[in-house]
Design a protein around this motif. Sequence first.
Motif, mmCIF file in Angstrom:
data_model
loop_
_atom_site.group_PDB
_atom_site.id
_atom_site.type_symbol
_atom_site.label_atom_id
_atom_site.label_comp_id
_atom_site.label_asym_id
_atom_site.label_seq_id
_atom_site.Cartn_x
_atom_site.Cartn_y
_atom_site.Cartn_z
ATOM 1 N N ALA A 4 81.251 -30.672 12.707
ATOM 2 C CA ALA A 4 80.483 -29.576 12.122
ATOM 3 C C ALA A 4 80.413 -28.420 13.115
ATOM 4 O O ALA A 4 80.546 -28.617 14.326
ATOM 5 C CB ALA A 4 79.076 -30.039 11.777
ATOM 6 N N THR A 5 80.192 -27.229 12.607
ATOM 7 C CA THR A 5 79.931 -26.068 13.456
ATOM 8 C C THR A 5 78.433 -26.046 13.732
ATOM 9 O O THR A 5 77.627 -26.042 12.810
ATOM 10 C CB THR A 5 80.376 -24.770 12.759
ATOM 11 N N VAL A 6 78.083 -26.045 15.022
ATOM 12 C CA VAL A 6 76.682 -26.160 15.432
ATOM 13 C C VAL A 6 76.336 -24.988 16.343
ATOM 14 O O VAL A 6 77.136 -24.602 17.206
ATOM 15 C CB VAL A 6 76.431 -27.502 16.170
ATOM 16 N N GLN A 7 75.159 -24.435 16.162
ATOM 17 C CA GLN A 7 74.688 -23.327 16.992
ATOM 18 C C GLN A 7 74.494 -23.783 18.433
ATOM 19 O O GLN A 7 74.034 -24.895 18.688
ATOM 20 C CB GLN A 7 73.364 -22.788 16.446
ATOM 21 N N SER A 8 74.837 -22.925 19.388
ATOM 22 C CA SER A 8 74.709 -23.253 20.815
ATOM 23 C C SER A 8 73.297 -23.639 21.196
ATOM 24 O O SER A 8 73.089 -24.511 22.039
ATOM 25 C CB SER A 8 75.142 -22.061 21.680
ATOM 26 N N ARG A 9 72.302 -22.996 20.575
ATOM 27 C CA ARG A 9 70.914 -23.292 20.943
ATOM 28 C C ARG A 9 70.520 -24.724 20.600
ATOM 29 O O ARG A 9 69.519 -25.225 21.074
ATOM 30 C CB ARG A 9 69.965 -22.295 20.282
ATOM 31 N N GLN A 10 71.315 -25.400 19.766
ATOM 32 C CA GLN A 10 71.029 -26.785 19.400
ATOM 33 C C GLN A 10 71.831 -27.788 20.221
ATOM 34 O O GLN A 10 71.714 -28.983 20.004
ATOM 35 C CB GLN A 10 71.329 -27.007 17.910
ATOM 36 N N LEU A 11 72.653 -27.317 21.164
ATOM 37 C CA LEU A 11 73.514 -28.209 21.930
ATOM 38 C C LEU A 11 73.002 -28.367 23.361
ATOM 39 O O LEU A 11 72.761 -27.380 24.045
ATOM 40 C CB LEU A 11 74.947 -27.668 21.952
ATOM 41 N N VAL A 12 72.870 -29.610 23.771
ATOM 42 C CA VAL A 12 72.429 -29.932 25.125
ATOM 43 C C VAL A 12 73.508 -30.807 25.755
ATOM 44 O O VAL A 12 73.872 -31.846 25.182
ATOM 45 C CB VAL A 12 71.086 -30.687 25.104
ATOM 46 N N PRO A 13 74.044 -30.408 26.918
ATOM 47 C CA PRO A 13 75.069 -31.243 27.566
ATOM 48 C C PRO A 13 74.521 -32.626 27.889
ATOM 49 O O PRO A 13 73.369 -32.770 28.301
ATOM 50 C CB PRO A 13 75.397 -30.485 28.851
ATOM 51 N N VAL A 14 75.346 -33.640 27.683
ATOM 52 C CA VAL A 14 74.978 -35.016 28.011
ATOM 53 C C VAL A 14 75.528 -35.322 29.391
ATOM 54 O O VAL A 14 76.735 -35.193 29.616
ATOM 55 C CB VAL A 14 75.556 -36.005 26.972
ATOM 56 N N PRO A 15 74.649 -35.682 30.343
ATOM 57 C CA PRO A 15 75.160 -35.999 31.683
ATOM 58 C C PRO A 15 76.053 -37.232 31.630
ATOM 59 O O PRO A 15 75.746 -38.211 30.958
ATOM 60 C CB PRO A 15 73.906 -36.242 32.512
ATOM 61 N N MET A 16 77.145 -37.133 32.324
ATOM 62 C CA MET A 16 78.091 -38.252 32.367
ATOM 63 C C MET A 16 77.842 -39.061 33.626
ATOM 64 O O MET A 16 77.606 -38.504 34.696
ATOM 65 C CB MET A 16 79.528 -37.735 32.365
ATOM 66 N N ASP A 17 77.893 -40.388 33.513
ATOM 67 C CA ASP A 17 77.767 -41.257 34.682
ATOM 68 C C ASP A 17 79.063 -41.187 35.471
ATOM 69 O O ASP A 17 80.154 -41.272 34.900
ATOM 70 C CB ASP A 17 77.515 -42.705 34.261
ATOM 71 N N PRO A 18 78.957 -41.023 36.789
ATOM 72 C CA PRO A 18 80.192 -40.990 37.576
ATOM 73 C C PRO A 18 80.903 -42.344 37.508
ATOM 74 O O PRO A 18 80.270 -43.390 37.527
ATOM 75 C CB PRO A 18 79.720 -40.677 38.993
ATOM 76 N N VAL A 19 82.205 -42.278 37.418
ATOM 77 C CA VAL A 19 83.003 -43.497 37.369
ATOM 78 C C VAL A 19 83.189 -43.987 38.797
ATOM 79 O O VAL A 19 83.653 -43.259 39.662
ATOM 80 C CB VAL A 19 84.370 -43.237 36.702
#
Length: 112
Positions: free
Chosen positions: A88-103
Motif C-alpha cells: 500500500a502507499t502509506v504517508q511518511s508521518r505514519q512510518l516508523v523505522p524498525v531497528p534491526m538487530d545486528p547480525v
Amino acid sequence: MFGRRDPRPAAPDASGVPDLPVLGIGAVVRVVPSDRGEQWADEPIGLIVAPGGAQLAGYAGAGVRVAWVVEFDEPAYTTDGRGPFERATVQSRQLVPVPMDPVTEPVDAGAS
C-alpha cells in the motif's frame, strides 16, 4: 540588468534539522496510527519498495517525500476491515523505522 544579485541561500545545516526518521527504499518500517490518512490495524510491519508517487513537500529538488509504497510482511488490514493488502502507499508521518538487530557471526575459537 547587470546589478548585484543576492547570494544563493546556503545549504541547510545538519545541526538545524530536527531528528527525522530516515526513510527510503529498503527501510523496514512499522505503520503507526495517525490523526489523518489510512488507519491500519495492528501496526503492520513492511519494507519500503518504492516512492509513493511524485508527492514532495517544499520546492522542487529539495523536499521531504510524503508517501512511500510499503510491501507488508504479512497481509495487512485497515481498522474498518478492508483487506488483505500485500502492499500500500502509506504517508511518511505514519512510518516508523524498525531497528534491526545486528547480525553476530559465531567466532570459531579453534581457528588461528
